[in-house]
Design a protein around this motif. Structure first.
Motif, PDB file in Angstrom:
ATOM      1  N   ASP A  12       0.801  -1.223   0.000  1.00  0.00           N
ATOM      2  CA  ASP A  12       0.000   0.000   0.000  1.00  0.00           C
ATOM      3  C   ASP A  12       0.833   1.272   0.000  1.00  0.00           C
ATOM      4  OD1 ASP A  12      -2.375  -1.446  -0.001  1.00  0.00           O
ATOM      5  OD2 ASP A  12      -2.437  -1.556   2.189  1.00  0.00           O
ATOM      6  N   ASN A  13       2.057   1.194   0.572  1.00  0.00           N
ATOM      7  CA  ASN A  13       2.872   2.414   0.621  1.00  0.00           C
ATOM      8  C   ASN A  13       4.166   2.301  -0.171  1.00  0.00           C
ATOM      9  OD1 ASN A  13       4.588   0.842   2.140  1.00  0.00           O
ATOM     10  ND2 ASN A  13       4.620   2.186   3.925  1.00  0.00           N
ATOM     11  N   SER A  14       4.319   1.237  -0.958  1.00  0.00           N
ATOM     12  CA  SER A  14       5.581   1.009  -1.679  1.00  0.00           C
ATOM     13  C   SER A  14       5.915   2.146  -2.649  1.00  0.00           C
ATOM     14  CB  SER A  14       5.526  -0.319  -2.435  1.00  0.00           C
ATOM     15  OG  SER A  14       4.493  -0.310  -3.407  1.00  0.00           O
ATOM     16  N   ILE A  18      12.092   4.575  -2.697  1.00  0.00           N
ATOM     17  CA  ILE A  18      13.120   4.398  -3.726  1.00  0.00           C
ATOM     18  C   ILE A  18      13.880   3.122  -3.362  1.00  0.00           C
ATOM     19  CG2 ILE A  18      15.262   5.301  -4.705  1.00  0.00           C
ATOM     20  CD1 ILE A  18      14.200   8.111  -4.189  1.00  0.00           C
ATOM     21  N   VAL A  19      13.942   2.160  -4.260  1.00  0.00           N
ATOM     22  CA  VAL A  19      14.594   0.889  -3.950  1.00  0.00           C
ATOM     23  C   VAL A  19      15.734   0.615  -4.924  1.00  0.00           C
ATOM     24  CG1 VAL A  19      12.491  -0.090  -2.952  1.00  0.00           C
ATOM     25  CG2 VAL A  19      13.034  -0.525  -5.350  1.00  0.00           C
ATOM     26  N   SER A  20      16.699  -0.165  -4.450  1.00  0.00           N
ATOM     27  CA  SER A  20      17.850  -0.553  -5.267  1.00  0.00           C
ATOM     28  C   SER A  20      18.025  -2.060  -5.218  1.00  0.00           C
ATOM     29  CB  SER A  20      19.128   0.121  -4.751  1.00  0.00           C
ATOM     30  OG  SER A  20      19.038   1.533  -4.862  1.00  0.00           O
ATOM     31  N   ILE A  21      18.228  -2.647  -6.386  1.00  0.00           N
ATOM     32  CA  ILE A  21      18.592  -4.054  -6.512  1.00  0.00           C
ATOM     33  C   ILE A  21      20.057  -4.068  -6.916  1.00  0.00           C
ATOM     34  CG2 ILE A  21      18.037  -6.277  -7.544  1.00  0.00           C
ATOM     35  CD1 ILE A  21      15.633  -4.999  -6.182  1.00  0.00           C
ATOM     36  N   LEU A  68       9.204  -7.699  -4.636  1.00  0.00           N
ATOM     37  CA  LEU A  68      10.039  -7.261  -5.754  1.00  0.00           C
ATOM     38  C   LEU A  68       9.207  -6.818  -6.956  1.00  0.00           C
ATOM     39  CD1 LEU A  68      12.906  -9.920  -5.632  1.00  0.00           C
ATOM     40  CD2 LEU A  68      12.899  -7.609  -4.701  1.00  0.00           C
ATOM     41  N   SER A  69       7.953  -7.185  -6.989  1.00  0.00           N
ATOM     42  CA  SER A  69       7.091  -6.810  -8.111  1.00  0.00           C
ATOM     43  C   SER A  69       6.154  -5.651  -7.773  1.00  0.00           C
ATOM     44  CB  SER A  69       6.258  -8.018  -8.573  1.00  0.00           C
ATOM     45  OG  SER A  69       5.403  -8.471  -7.535  1.00  0.00           O
ATOM     46  N   TRP A  70       6.268  -5.079  -6.582  1.00  0.00           N
ATOM     47  CA  TRP A  70       5.415  -3.953  -6.211  1.00  0.00           C
ATOM     48  C   TRP A  70       5.794  -2.699  -6.998  1.00  0.00           C
ATOM     49  CZ3 TRP A  70       5.862  -4.655  -0.169  1.00  0.00           C
ATOM     50  CH2 TRP A  70       5.108  -5.776   0.215  1.00  0.00           C
ATOM     51  N   ASN A  71       4.910  -1.732  -6.991  1.00  0.00           N
ATOM     52  CA  ASN A  71       5.184  -0.432  -7.611  1.00  0.00           C
ATOM     53  C   ASN A  71       6.000   0.433  -6.654  1.00  0.00           C
ATOM     54  OD1 ASN A  71       3.667  -1.060  -9.912  1.00  0.00           O
ATOM     55  ND2 ASN A  71       1.769  -0.339  -8.963  1.00  0.00           N
ATOM     56  N   TYR A  72       7.070   1.011  -7.170  1.00  0.00           N
ATOM     57  CA  TYR A  72       7.924   1.864  -6.345  1.00  0.00           C
ATOM     58  C   TYR A  72       8.080   3.241  -6.990  1.00  0.00           C
ATOM     59  CZ  TYR A  72       9.134  -2.319  -3.701  1.00  0.00           C
ATOM     60  OH  TYR A  72       9.067  -3.446  -2.913  1.00  0.00           O
ATOM     61  N   LYS A  73       8.452   4.182  -6.167  1.00  0.00           N
ATOM     62  CA  LYS A  73       8.702   5.537  -6.666  1.00  0.00           C
ATOM     63  C   LYS A  73       9.824   5.524  -7.697  1.00  0.00           C
ATOM     64  CE  LYS A  73      10.051  10.144  -4.925  1.00  0.00           C
ATOM     65  NZ  LYS A  73       8.793  10.860  -5.305  1.00  0.00           N
ATOM     66  N   ARG A  74      10.817   4.675  -7.451  1.00  0.00           N
ATOM     67  CA  ARG A  74      11.983   4.581  -8.340  1.00  0.00           C
ATOM     68  C   ARG A  74      12.679   3.252  -8.065  1.00  0.00           C
ATOM     69  NH1 ARG A  74      16.253   8.761 -10.317  1.00  0.00           N
ATOM     70  NH2 ARG A  74      18.256   7.778  -9.936  1.00  0.00           N
ATOM     71  N   ILE A  75      13.070   2.565  -9.135  1.00  0.00           N
ATOM     72  CA  ILE A  75      13.804   1.302  -8.999  1.00  0.00           C
ATOM     73  C   ILE A  75      15.162   1.446  -9.680  1.00  0.00           C
ATOM     74  CG2 ILE A  75      13.876  -1.148  -9.568  1.00  0.00           C
ATOM     75  CD1 ILE A  75      10.884  -1.238  -9.467  1.00  0.00           C
ATOM     76  N   GLN A  76      16.216   1.171  -8.919  1.00  0.00           N
ATOM     77  CA  GLN A  76      17.588   1.305  -9.412  1.00  0.00           C
ATOM     78  C   GLN A  76      18.253  -0.069  -9.424  1.00  0.00           C
ATOM     79  OE1 GLN A  76      18.231   5.733  -7.447  1.00  0.00           O
ATOM     80  NE2 GLN A  76      18.728   3.935  -6.240  1.00  0.00           N
ATOM     81  N   ILE A  77      18.756  -0.466 -10.585  1.00  0.00           N
ATOM     82  CA  ILE A  77      19.509  -1.710 -10.709  1.00  0.00           C
ATOM     83  C   ILE A  77      20.989  -1.346 -10.711  1.00  0.00           C
ATOM     84  CG2 ILE A  77      19.884  -3.807 -12.036  1.00  0.00           C
ATOM     85  CD1 ILE A  77      17.019  -3.511 -11.064  1.00  0.00           C
TER      86      ILE A  77
END
Length: 275
Positions: A12-14, A18-21, A68-77
């Motif tokens: 709900d809050n993802s 900002i997340v990084s893999i 890992l499949s949620w919607n995020y503000k920003r995804i960085q690989i």
């Protein structure tokens, strides 16, 4: 393989995170934070079996963890490897990225990418395995791809410009060592070396110091990262370099608190640099 995420991160809050893999040769980490949430930074690390193809382990992890499949503000690989080079912007031509990487790394047969180094001006050209790139591009929502050295160069450039002196920055992590040199804010060299023992790291650091013509009496060496290798190499380095200082975590990162001090320096740099 399950990734334990903090209770504060939910489907709900993802979109606030900002997340990084961070993909490294023997595993990956999953980290993230809310830009406006002090104490929200989390860091989770997972190792892969070297007996299983990397892409297989990556897919297994992705499909075993709904987060890992949620919607995020920003995804960085973040791609961690020594397969990159830094090219002056005036010489850069995206049409020859593949040829450049194949020339430098004869066994390269993957996807060529690049990151702009704003205000430097150089560009980091790097390669990823094609199947890993395709899976990430397809599975994560609009991911941004970074070579791990990119945020480090950007951060250390700012620090060097403030100090207005010649400096080398060294960061140790799993069987790799990053070596970046500046002279009065200008980038002299940026390399990542594969190391299997302390002697390898010592050689690469001192050889780069000599190549860039840094002064053993006046110039400064900053060293940090993985403590095991760092503590073995530091006493030997002090025999050759007078001014050795610890690599400091940027003060802006402490606002995030949480697990920030557990994260590798490139992830910390990425969290405070607007790239």
């Amino acid at each position: 393989m399950a990734i334990g995420i903090p209770d504060t991160l939910t489907a709900d809050n993802s979109e606030k995170y900002i997340v990084s893999i961070r993909l490294r040769p023997d595993g990956l980490s999953f980290s993230g934070y809310m830009p406006s949430g002090h104490g929200s930074f989390f860091y989770r690390d997972t190792e892969f079996s070297r007996q299983v193809p990397y892409i297989t382990s990556l897919k297994d992890l992705f499909f075993s963890n709904e987060c890992l499949s949620w919607n995020y503000k920003r995804i960085q690989i973040v791609n961690v490897s020594e397969r990159y080079t830094v090219v002056p912007e005036s010489y850069y031509d995206e049409n020859v990225d593949d040829d450049l990487l194949k020339f430098l790394f004869m066994d390269f047969n993957g996807r060529s990418l690049s990151n702009e180094l704003r205000q430097i001006p150089h560009r980091v050209v790097f390669g990823m395995d094609e199947d890993v790139y395709e899976f990430c591009a397809r599975s994560f929502q609009h991911p941004l791809f970074f070579q791990h050295i990119t945020p480090l160069v950007y951060l250390w450039k700012k620090q060097n410009k403030r100090a207005a002196r010649n400096e080398m920055f060294v960061s140790f992590h799993r069987r790799l060592v990053d070596v970046v040199c500046f002279r009065n804010g200008d980038l002299l060299r940026a390399n990542t070396f594969s190391v299997s023992q302390p002697g390898d790291a010592l050689y690469y650091i001192l050889y780069t110091w000599k190549q860039t013509q840094l002064n053993t009496e006046n110039d400064v060496l900053h060293i940090g990262g993985d403590s095991t290798l760092r503590e073995k190499v530091s006493p030997e380095l002090r025999r050759y370099v007078r001014h050795i200082l610890p690599l400091e975590i940027p003060s802006e990162a402490f606002i995030l608190r949480g697990d920030v001090i557990k994260a590798p320096m490139d992830l910390i740099s990425l969290s405070v640099c607007e790239l």
